[in-house]
Every structure is written in C-alpha cells, then in structure tokens.
Design a protein around this motif. Structure first.
Motif, PDB file in Angstrom:
ATOM      1  N   GLY A 182      41.209   5.290 -11.792  1.00 15.67           N
ATOM      2  CA  GLY A 182      39.897   6.116 -12.440  1.00 15.67           C
ATOM      3  C   GLY A 182      38.920   5.210 -12.731  1.00 15.67           C
ATOM      4  N   ILE A 183      39.262   3.786 -13.033  1.00 13.62           N
ATOM      5  CA  ILE A 183      38.188   2.845 -13.389  1.00 13.62           C
ATOM      6  C   ILE A 183      37.549   2.250 -12.102  1.00 13.62           C
ATOM      7  N   ILE A 184      38.422   2.053 -10.992  1.00 12.90           N
ATOM      8  CA  ILE A 184      37.731   1.319  -9.726  1.00 12.90           C
ATOM      9  C   ILE A 184      36.627   2.389  -9.291  1.00 12.90           C
ATOM     10  N   ILE A 185      37.057   3.657  -9.096  1.00 12.46           N
ATOM     11  CA  ILE A 185      36.157   4.453  -8.472  1.00 12.46           C
ATOM     12  C   ILE A 185      34.688   4.454  -8.836  1.00 12.46           C
ATOM     13  N   PRO A 186      34.498   4.578 -10.112  1.00 11.73           N
ATOM     14  CA  PRO A 186      33.076   4.486 -10.789  1.00 11.73           C
ATOM     15  C   PRO A 186      32.479   3.224 -10.607  1.00 11.73           C
TER      16      PRO A 186
END
Length: 193
Positions: A182-186
């Motif tokens: 959830g942090i890496i995707i954006p």
C-alpha cells in the motif's frame, strides 16, 4: 491447574494492549458505521469525477440538429424558433457573415444561414450527481467541518486498522506485506510517471 487458569485470565484482562485494542475496535466499528453515508458520497462522486472524459457528469448533454429556412434575419429566426416550441432562445449573436450563435436557456447552438442548418445542444442537470459532486468539491456552506471530520476518520481507520487485527493476518504476520504494498504502489506511481 486452577491457579494457572486464573493467572492467564488475570494477565489477559490487565494487559494495557488489550484495553487499547478493545477501544480501537469499538471506535473503528462505530465510527465506520457513522461514516458509511459520507463514504458513499465521496466514493460515487470520486468515481464519476475520475471518469469525466471532459464532460461534467452532473449534467446530461443532448445534441440536436434541425433544418430550417435559409438566410433568416435574427428576428425571423427568433419567431420561427418560438413557433417550433424549441428550448427558450434568449439571445442571438452574429459570429460571421454566415453563422449566428444561439444562446438557449440551458444550452447553446449555431445557425448556418447559408444551409439553414442549426446545430445545438441542451444541458439538463442530473440532480443526484450534481449534489454529491457539490459535497465532494466542498461547495456547500458548512460542509468543510464534516469533510475535515471525514478526513480524520480516514486517518483513524488506516492507523487503527493496522492494530485491531492480530495474529498471522495482522501487522506482524501477512498484514505487513499488504501494508508495504500500500505504500510502495503510490510511491512507484509517482516515480515512474
């Protein structure tokens, strides 16, 4: 054996972590139910605004073409327009020697005097979408208080949600991988675009 059972129950009940998680769950649940309507407003309007394709989803546009007489003066055009029962014609403006702009109540059009062709469009309001978009854009007086409360509720849901699930599905188990994704995707999206 009885002493072991009593000791385990005593330590379970008196763990400060247990009380915090219990309160997090209660608030998360109750606040979640309270925010369902607001979530629906922001979710539906966000989806519609995300797929506008250059058109405001709060309005429906209807394109029409009409063949009328050629070489009409503004006054003749006004009379003919009214006789045909078309959308209210508010004003006619000259564009050039051949074309005139028709300012309609809820629309706009162009009359080509050389061909007698009128192309016009009318706009009608989709009331439901119009109102949820007003909430989304924070265009309703006093709504900013609710919008701020909703923003803080989302932050609370995100943080409390990480701690109320325990065990192998929690933050120390498989949850950590979802958290990282959830942090890496954006972050990747910002870097790669």
């Amino acid at each position: 054996m009885w002493n072991d059972f009593v000791f385990m129950e005593f330590t379970k009940k008196n763990k400060p972590n247990h009380k915090i998680i219990r309160w997090l769950r209660l608030i998360h649940r109750d606040l979640g139910f309270m925010m369902v309507g607001v979530c629906l407003i922001y979710g539906i309007s966000g989806f519609l605004l995300n797929h506008m394709n250059g058109k405001d989803p709060a309005f429906k546009t209807k394109d029409e073409s009409l063949q009328i007489d050629k070489n009409l003066t503004h006054d003749e055009l006004s009379v003919l327009w009214k006789d045909k029962g078309l959308p209210e014609l508010k004003k006619i403006m000259t564009i050039d020697d051949v074309h005139s702009r028709l300012m309609l109540n809820g629309g706009i059009g162009v009359y080509n005097s050389a061909t007698g062709m009128v192309d016009y469009e009318t706009h009608s309001k989709n009331e439901f979408v119009y109102w949820i978009n007003k909430f989304h854009y924070n265009k309703i007086k006093g709504w900013s208080v609710m919008a701020d409360l909703f923003a803080f509720a989302l932050i609370f849901f995100a943080v409390s949600g990480m701690f109320i699930v325990r065990g192998k599905s929690g933050l120390t188990g498989s949850g950590k991988w979802y958290f990282l994704a959830g942090i890496i995707i954006p972050v990747l999206y910002v870097i790669l675009t």
